[in-house]
Write an enzyme that holds these catalytic residues in place. Structure first.
Site: not given
Ligand SMILES: *Cc1c(COP(=O)(O)O)cnc(C)c1O
Length: 367
Positions: A44, A95, A166, A191
């Site tokens: 972990r 998001y 982000d 992504k």
């Molecule tokens: C998809 C996304 C997230 C969350 O990520 P996950 O891997 O689905 O938990 C956060 N911010 C943005 C801009 C996203 O497109």
């Protein structure tokens, strides 16, 4: 290896030392524990496969990286560090999972969230007075608004406000928040970084060692760790990020141009279009405009749903950043921001031939 450009770094990084007969690729380390005496100790706290991907993302973003089980888990780890009663400046559109967390910080931890329009720099600078933390997302999901990050981050740091960004829609190839002074750059590895819609993962890249250690403790104690197999797949995907993004961005610009002329389309948002309200600010510091296009169709939410249900090549699915093109009407999800129009479709552009994509979009919009 230190002076490589980011597009070379992501190909070369995270590989074993070049000793005789060394494996070229990082091994997948399936283990829960490590033999004493220990540096890692228990699974972990760390894993050799994580270290390979973490070093690759670190070179892309700058700073030191921690992987998490999802993008949202990495965001939750950041918010977990904020004291009760914090004053947080955050986008009014971002998001949906982040918006849920902001609401929980307000209702459960007595935080005050000052929601801002990321494009209104003057308003953000005003909102930063007396705040503890700034969370930015740019370009925003799914409105594709672009914040003037260099100016906003510099102002926040001058006031001593912590900054997290982000960076999912841009990735470290198009903008580097840490180099602008941010404390944390977050990616949904799900992504673009992994790029094949086959796993869920998140990352935080951090400039400051004390903050890195606090977040590493948060990951260890919160337990939101990724699996070794997913990490290995993500590293394999990351190798091609630059070529995938180059092709997807080229497709996105062409599709955005054609959508602007389509009789069924009301309006198009893509910062790469010279007519887009965010083109100038994006061009001032971003190395590209990304591969997401949002557009509003004539005929409201029903027409938008009909189009999304009529595509053949393009899958009607959520998510983005994969090699395959996806689209959806964002308001099919409960919790989408009230500032997002009901008829808005988010098109996550992939790397297919643009003529095939256009033929599919055109027939779906006419359906
Ligand atoms: C998809 C996304 C997230 C969350 O990520 P996950 O891997 O689905 O938990 C956060 N911010 C943005 C801009 C996203 O497109």
């Amino acid at each position: 290896m230190k002076n490589l450009r980011p597009d070379s770094w992501i190909v070369a990084a995270g590989r074993p030392d070049r000793t005789a007969d060394a494996s070229l690729n990082a091994p997948i380390s399936f283990t829960s524990t490590y033999v004493a005496p220990n540096v890692i100790g228990y699974g972990r706290s760390g894993n050799e496969t994580w270290s390979a991907l973490e070093s690759a993302i670190s070179g892309l973003e700058g700073g030191q990286t921690l992987l998490f089980s999802s993008g949202l888990a990495s965001i939750a780890a950041v918010f977990a560090l904020l004291p009760d009663h914090s004053i947080i400046v955050a986008p009014r559109n971002c998001y949906t999972g982040t918006m849920y967390w902001l609401k929980r910080l307000e209702s459960e931890r007595q935080c005050t969230v000052r929601y801002v329009d990321v494009a209104d720099t003057a308003d953000i600078l005003e909102a930063l007075r007396g705040a503890n933390f700034l969370w930015m997302e740019s370009p925003t999901n799914p409105a594709l608004e672009v914040a003037d990050l260099p100016v906003i981050i510099a102002a926040a740091k001058k006031l001593g406000v912590g900054v997290g960004v982000d960076n999912t829609f841009a990735t470290g190839l198009l903008q580097q928040p840490l180099a602008m002074g941010a404390d944390i750059s977050m990616n949904s590895v799900t992504k673009f970084l992994s790029g094949h819609s086959d796993l869920i993962m998140g990352s935080l890249s951090i400039n400051d060692e004390a903050l890195f250690n606090r977040l590493a403790t948060e990951r260890k104690q919160g337990g939101a760790i990724p699996g070794a197999m997913e990490v290995w797949l993500a590293l394999r995907g990351l190798r091609t990020l630059d070529v995938r993004l180059e092709r997807a961005q080229k497709n996105a610009l062409e599709l955005a141009r054609r959508l602007q002329e389509h009789p069924s389309v009301e309006s198009v948002r893509y910062p790469g279009l010279p007519s887009d309200p965010f083109h100038k600010v994006a061009a001032s510091f971003m190395k590209g405009f990304g591969a997401i296009v949002s557009f509003e169709v004539k005929g409201g939410s029903q027409a938008a749903d009909k189009a999304c249900n009529s595509s053949e090549l393009i899958a009607h699915a959520t998510s983005l950043g994969g090699v395959e093109t996806l689209w959806e009407r964002r308001h099919r999800w409960e919790g989408e921001s009230v500032h997002i129009p009901e008829n808005l479709i988010r098109l996550a552009v992939g790397i297919e031939n643009v003529e095939d994509l256009w033929a599919d979009i055109d027939q779906a919009l006419r359906a």
